[in-house]
Design a protein around this motif. Sequence first.
Motif, PDB file in Angstrom:
ATOM      1  N   LYS B 128      -6.230  10.795  -9.141  1.00 47.09           N
ATOM      2  CA  LYS B 128      -5.227  10.042  -8.383  1.00 47.09           C
ATOM      3  C   LYS B 128      -4.264   9.373  -9.360  1.00 47.09           C
ATOM      4  O   LYS B 128      -4.661   8.487 -10.118  1.00 47.09           O
ATOM      5  CB  LYS B 128      -5.900   8.962  -7.524  1.00 47.09           C
ATOM      6  CG  LYS B 128      -6.714   9.515  -6.361  1.00 47.09           C
ATOM      7  CD  LYS B 128      -7.278   8.380  -5.510  1.00 47.09           C
ATOM      8  CE  LYS B 128      -8.060   8.937  -4.323  1.00 47.09           C
ATOM      9  NZ  LYS B 128      -8.707   7.844  -3.540  1.00 47.09           N
ATOM     10  N   LEU B 157     -12.117  -7.007   1.499  1.00 46.10           N
ATOM     11  CA  LEU B 157     -13.030  -6.966   0.356  1.00 46.10           C
ATOM     12  C   LEU B 157     -12.284  -7.402  -0.895  1.00 46.10           C
ATOM     13  O   LEU B 157     -11.084  -7.158  -1.029  1.00 46.10           O
ATOM     14  CB  LEU B 157     -13.578  -5.549   0.195  1.00 46.10           C
ATOM     15  CG  LEU B 157     -14.448  -5.094   1.373  1.00 46.10           C
ATOM     16  CD1 LEU B 157     -14.598  -3.578   1.388  1.00 46.10           C
ATOM     17  CD2 LEU B 157     -15.800  -5.785   1.327  1.00 46.10           C
ATOM     18  N   ARG B 183     -16.637  -6.420  -4.680  1.00 47.26           N
ATOM     19  CA  ARG B 183     -16.804  -5.086  -5.254  1.00 47.26           C
ATOM     20  C   ARG B 183     -16.507  -5.198  -6.748  1.00 47.26           C
ATOM     21  O   ARG B 183     -15.527  -5.843  -7.139  1.00 47.26           O
ATOM     22  CB  ARG B 183     -15.847  -4.087  -4.593  1.00 47.26           C
ATOM     23  CG  ARG B 183     -16.083  -3.899  -3.094  1.00 47.26           C
ATOM     24  CD  ARG B 183     -17.402  -3.200  -2.793  1.00 47.26           C
ATOM     25  NE  ARG B 183     -17.629  -3.034  -1.356  1.00 47.26           N
ATOM     26  CZ  ARG B 183     -18.330  -3.889  -0.602  1.00 47.26           C
ATOM     27  NH1 ARG B 183     -18.884  -4.969  -1.139  1.00 47.26           N
ATOM     28  NH2 ARG B 183     -18.506  -3.646   0.683  1.00 47.26           N
ATOM     29  N   MET B 185     -16.139  -2.737 -10.154  1.00 42.87           N
ATOM     30  CA  MET B 185     -16.062  -1.360 -10.659  1.00 42.87           C
ATOM     31  C   MET B 185     -16.074  -1.306 -12.189  1.00 42.87           C
ATOM     32  O   MET B 185     -16.265  -0.231 -12.760  1.00 42.87           O
ATOM     33  CB  MET B 185     -14.766  -0.702 -10.182  1.00 42.87           C
ATOM     34  CG  MET B 185     -14.607  -0.583  -8.677  1.00 42.87           C
ATOM     35  SD  MET B 185     -15.784   0.575  -7.920  1.00 42.87           S
ATOM     36  CE  MET B 185     -15.237   2.128  -8.657  1.00 42.87           C
ATOM     37  N   GLN B 194      -7.184   0.119  -6.339  1.00 40.96           N
ATOM     38  CA  GLN B 194      -7.770  -0.098  -5.012  1.00 40.96           C
ATOM     39  C   GLN B 194      -7.013  -1.173  -4.232  1.00 40.96           C
ATOM     40  O   GLN B 194      -6.958  -1.119  -2.999  1.00 40.96           O
ATOM     41  CB  GLN B 194      -9.257  -0.455  -5.152  1.00 40.96           C
ATOM     42  CG  GLN B 194     -10.086   0.720  -5.695  1.00 40.96           C
ATOM     43  CD  GLN B 194     -11.550   0.392  -5.874  1.00 40.96           C
ATOM     44  OE1 GLN B 194     -11.927  -0.757  -6.027  1.00 40.96           O
ATOM     45  NE2 GLN B 194     -12.392   1.417  -5.861  1.00 40.96           N
ATOM     46  N   GLU B 199      -7.595  -0.934  -0.360  1.00 40.72           N
ATOM     47  CA  GLU B 199      -9.063  -0.939  -0.269  1.00 40.72           C
ATOM     48  C   GLU B 199      -9.634  -2.315  -0.594  1.00 40.72           C
ATOM     49  O   GLU B 199     -10.754  -2.635  -0.196  1.00 40.72           O
ATOM     50  CB  GLU B 199      -9.662   0.099  -1.219  1.00 40.72           C
ATOM     51  CG  GLU B 199      -9.304   1.534  -0.846  1.00 40.72           C
ATOM     52  CD  GLU B 199      -9.986   2.560  -1.748  1.00 40.72           C
ATOM     53  OE1 GLU B 199     -10.798   2.177  -2.611  1.00 40.72           O
ATOM     54  OE2 GLU B 199      -9.684   3.754  -1.600  1.00 40.72           O
ATOM     55  N   LEU B 200      -8.881  -3.087  -1.384  1.00 41.27           N
ATOM     56  CA  LEU B 200      -9.240  -4.471  -1.712  1.00 41.27           C
ATOM     57  C   LEU B 200      -8.034  -5.348  -1.381  1.00 41.27           C
ATOM     58  O   LEU B 200      -6.894  -4.914  -1.555  1.00 41.27           O
ATOM     59  CB  LEU B 200      -9.545  -4.622  -3.208  1.00 41.27           C
ATOM     60  CG  LEU B 200     -10.673  -3.773  -3.813  1.00 41.27           C
ATOM     61  CD1 LEU B 200     -10.685  -3.931  -5.327  1.00 41.27           C
ATOM     62  CD2 LEU B 200     -12.020  -4.175  -3.218  1.00 41.27           C
TER      63      LEU B 200
END
Lengths: 257, 257
Positions: B128, B157, B183, B185, B194, B199-200
Amino acid sequence: MQTNVVKQLNQNMQAVMQTARTQVLAKMGTHLTVAEKTSRRDLVTNVDHSNEDFLVRQIRALDPVAKILAEEGTGDQVTDMTGHVWIVDPIDGTMNFVHQRNHFAIMVGLYVDGEPTLGYIFDVMANKLYAGGPEVGVTLNGQLLAAPADVDLSAGLFGASAPLLIQDRFNMQTVIAQSLGARIMGSAGIQISQVLAGELVGYLSYLRPWDFAAGRVLAESLGLVVSRVDGSPVNMLSSGAVLIATKRAQRSILAIV
Amino acid sequence: MQTNVVKQLNQNMQAVMQTARTQVLAKMGTHLTVAEKTSRRDLVTNVDHSNEDFLVRQIRALDPVAKILAEEGTGDQVTDMTGHVWIVDPIDGTMNFVHQRNHFAIMVGLYVDGEPTLGYIFDVMANKLYAGGPEVGVTLNGQLLAAPADVDLSAGLFGASAPLLIQDRFNMQTVIAQSLGARIMGSAGIQISQVLAGELVGYLSYLRPWDFAAGRVLAESLGLVVSRVDGSPVNMLSSGAVLIATKRAQRSILAIV
């Protein structure tokens, strides 16, 4: 079960998992119906329900006499592990599914008279299907997966859960300090698959049966160890803190928690 | 810079990033040389060095008068942000690169007289590439990326770093308690991407310039906000705790930290 029966069931279940993934992906493009179960952090969606319905129907067709323990209650009331017991998590990491549309898994495990027999973890968005068991080996997308190296805690990354880490339950902060670092994905399926792949040397979290039923089959087939935090065997019909790790990391962690 | 010059540079840099990814993937199949920098958790490999060399050479060819600030020191001593300043992180998340062979990023940012102009975050294993800037828009693998919804902390999140969470720096534990969950990573590039993808709702960590130079360009281009933890502007030539978040999440977090 005879080996050729397990092999055939393994082929059939991989096809079922592929269909389940395709259906889940299709439904992600539509409106999700989201409900809270026990708290704002414990979600269920229409896709959890429809995918569980699908998996339970497919398993009943493949293995009519089996008992099925499924997260959202579509299956049977399972009170013992005699015979064939399938354990189903239609969407593991529902919070991620809803809020990330990423980092969630479909999981199914089969136990025969309590023995880990077949397991499936499908990381849907990464399109990685971990499948197999002790008799047939473990594959990733059809390719045989090598057992991860037996790396100790001090030489690897560790999969944690945020609540255990913040509350320092089981001395998690010491576990992390001895490791090379913590990783938190919010999905048991994703994190257990990372242990299978050798990306993490272990994962410790409070888990329900469907959170680790598939993972236990796959992990033990690859020489990893699955236990409670005192080192005692897990019980597939109860919830609790479960550790999935390399042998070396398990020894180090059991000395800390 | 004129818009057509930025557009051309953006096209050229995307091609450079693709080549960089291909080369990194090829080197992952060979033996890695790993060295510790400041601690056992601060690693550098031969691939960090070779990829930085490649990126610096390519940037010099595309933009000969520019200054280049690169993590491993291949570039220039950059003491101010006048003119063209490129900031390069050849492998972000080197720990993940070494121990997971996954979850790492290649990042490049361009600032012109201090203004965020172009940014690139390549999540190598997920394939990506986030690319672009305020003048040309932000694309994900060539497709225009929509701005993420302005979701508040309580509805999303949150991307954390384990040390800040364990030590409760900036009241991180309260931030997490107000969010839907943490989260972690282990890569600023992955976690910032993200946030870009929705996503966050935010990410807070102690970052060095190359950890967030690309991410700041992309985030601000998508209507996200980048600041220090007191809400003041970031300085691209110094390190510190940096927050990348939606507008709403930023307000909620600044009220906590």
